[in-house]
Enzyme design. Structure first.
Site, PDB file in Angstrom:
ATOM      1  N   GLY A  49       3.518  -6.514  -3.519  1.00 28.37           N
ATOM      2  CA  GLY A  49       2.439  -6.511  -4.505  1.00 28.37           C
ATOM      3  C   GLY A  49       1.738  -7.846  -4.668  1.00 28.37           C
ATOM      4  O   GLY A  49       1.069  -8.079  -5.675  1.00 28.37           O
ATOM      5  N   GLU A 100      12.328  -4.930   2.546  1.00 25.55           N
ATOM      6  CA  GLU A 100      11.248  -5.295   1.633  1.00 25.55           C
ATOM      7  C   GLU A 100      11.569  -6.619   0.949  1.00 25.55           C
ATOM      8  O   GLU A 100      12.231  -6.624  -0.108  1.00 25.55           O
ATOM      9  CB  GLU A 100      11.078  -4.215   0.562  1.00 25.55           C
ATOM     10  CG  GLU A 100      10.708  -2.861   1.108  1.00 25.55           C
ATOM     11  CD  GLU A 100       9.784  -2.122   0.155  1.00 25.55           C
ATOM     12  OE1 GLU A 100       8.682  -1.767   0.579  1.00 25.55           O
ATOM     13  OE2 GLU A 100      10.151  -1.934  -1.008  1.00 25.55           O
ATOM     14  N   SER A 106       3.201  -5.809   0.746  1.00 24.87           N
ATOM     15  CA  SER A 106       1.789  -6.161   0.999  1.00 24.87           C
ATOM     16  C   SER A 106       1.308  -5.737   2.388  1.00 24.87           C
ATOM     17  O   SER A 106       0.556  -6.481   3.032  1.00 24.87           O
ATOM     18  CB  SER A 106       1.561  -7.653   0.768  1.00 24.87           C
ATOM     19  OG  SER A 106       1.866  -7.994  -0.570  1.00 24.87           O
TER      20      SER A 106
HETATM   21  P1  PGA Z   1       3.027  -3.213  -1.824  1.00 22.68           P
HETATM   22  O1  PGA Z   1       4.382  -2.458  -2.309  1.00 22.68           O
HETATM   23  O2  PGA Z   1       2.639  -2.606  -0.506  1.00 22.68           O
HETATM   24  O3  PGA Z   1       2.035  -2.944  -2.913  1.00 22.68           O
HETATM   25  O4  PGA Z   1       3.385  -4.656  -1.697  1.00 22.68           O
HETATM   26  C1  PGA Z   1       5.397  -2.207  -1.376  1.00 22.68           C
HETATM   27  C2  PGA Z   1       6.572  -1.565  -2.046  1.00 22.68           C
HETATM   28  O5  PGA Z   1       6.862  -1.863  -3.216  1.00 22.68           O
HETATM   29  O6  PGA Z   1       7.244  -0.743  -1.416  1.00 22.68           O
END
Ligand code: PGA
Length: 248
Positions: free
Chosen positions: A168, A162, A206
């Protein structure tokens, strides 16, 4: 062959009624999938969601865990407690590392206590924007892995790559770049003595239905850890469907 896995991290979202509706919506749309589907609601809704998912293959995960078994640790939840309800637990999410001071040592203790309790940790690793810009992505990812897994784990794990800068934000990483890091994670897992070929590696940051196929069609990316798109049953079910279509 590794089974694809799509995990939804609801983070600190959903009321009781929203959690109920979301779990029911996902149950209706994603319970007949060959993909391993994992829902990680807030602790307070785990039992509610567990009851809604009863008699389906959809698995449950917690968003965090403490390393002690029991005792005077106000506000914490033990691996044994989590194991009564869940198969999985997210460990080392960047929000825990950056906002709640989950150090390398804390992540290692959580990971090994989770495994000892029979949980499958979904270990999150990834660089932030400054680390990326200074060309330190590989170094950070390898250091986080080695710190969390100083010894080969005595049970299965899942690793989620990640990149923090992609979480996000609405714009994910480049799928080929994510594949390069997933490949690096797999070779690092082998060096650490882990069962690298059978360890699912997820991409997170995302993830949406518009771009997911590009990730899940990469040879070393076996699924996703999903934040915001997991709060919409239709969107989430679409991700499960894309993983199923691409991988089988
Ligand atoms: P997101 O979060 O898909 O909203 O970017 C991913 C995560 O924090 O695991």
């Amino acid at each position: 062959m590794r089974r694809p896995l799509v995990a939804g991290n609801w983070k600190m979202n959903t009321s009781y009624a929203e959690a109920q509706a979301l779990a029911q919506g996902i149950r209706e749309r994603a319970s007949a999938s060959p993909v391993e589907v994992v829902l990680c609601p807030p602790f307070v809704w785990l039992d509610l969601v567990r009851r809604i998912l009863a008699d389906t293959d959809i698995a449950l995960g917690a968003q965090d865990v403490f390393w002690e078994d029991h005792g005077p640790y106000t506000g914490e939840v033990s691996p044994a407690q989590v194991r009564e309800l869940c198969k999985y637990v997210i460990v080392g999410h960047s929000e825990r590392r950056t906002l709640f001071n989950d150090t390398y040592e804390a992540v290692r203790k959580k990971c090994s206590a989770a495994i000892a309790a029979g949980l499958v940790p979904i270990l999150a690793v990834g660089e932030d924007a400054a680390e990326r810009e200074s060309g330190r992505t590989e170094e950070v990812v390898c250091a986080e892995l080695a710190a969390a897994l100083p010894e080969p784990p005595s049970g299965p794990i899942v690793v989620a790559y990640e990149p923090i800068w992609a979480i996000g934000r609405g714009y994910p990483a480049d799928p080929e770049e994510a594949q390069r890091i997933a490949r690096l994670i797999r070779s690092q897992l082998a060096q650490l003595g882990c069962d690298d070929e059978n360890t699912p590696i997820l991409y997170g940051g995302s993830v949406s239905a518009a771009t997911f196929e590009g990730f899940v069609s990469q040879p070393d990316i076996d699924g996703a850890l999903v934040g915001s798109a997991s709060l919409d049953a239709e969107q989430f079910a679409l991700l499960v469907e894309i993983a199923s279509r691409t991988q089988f």
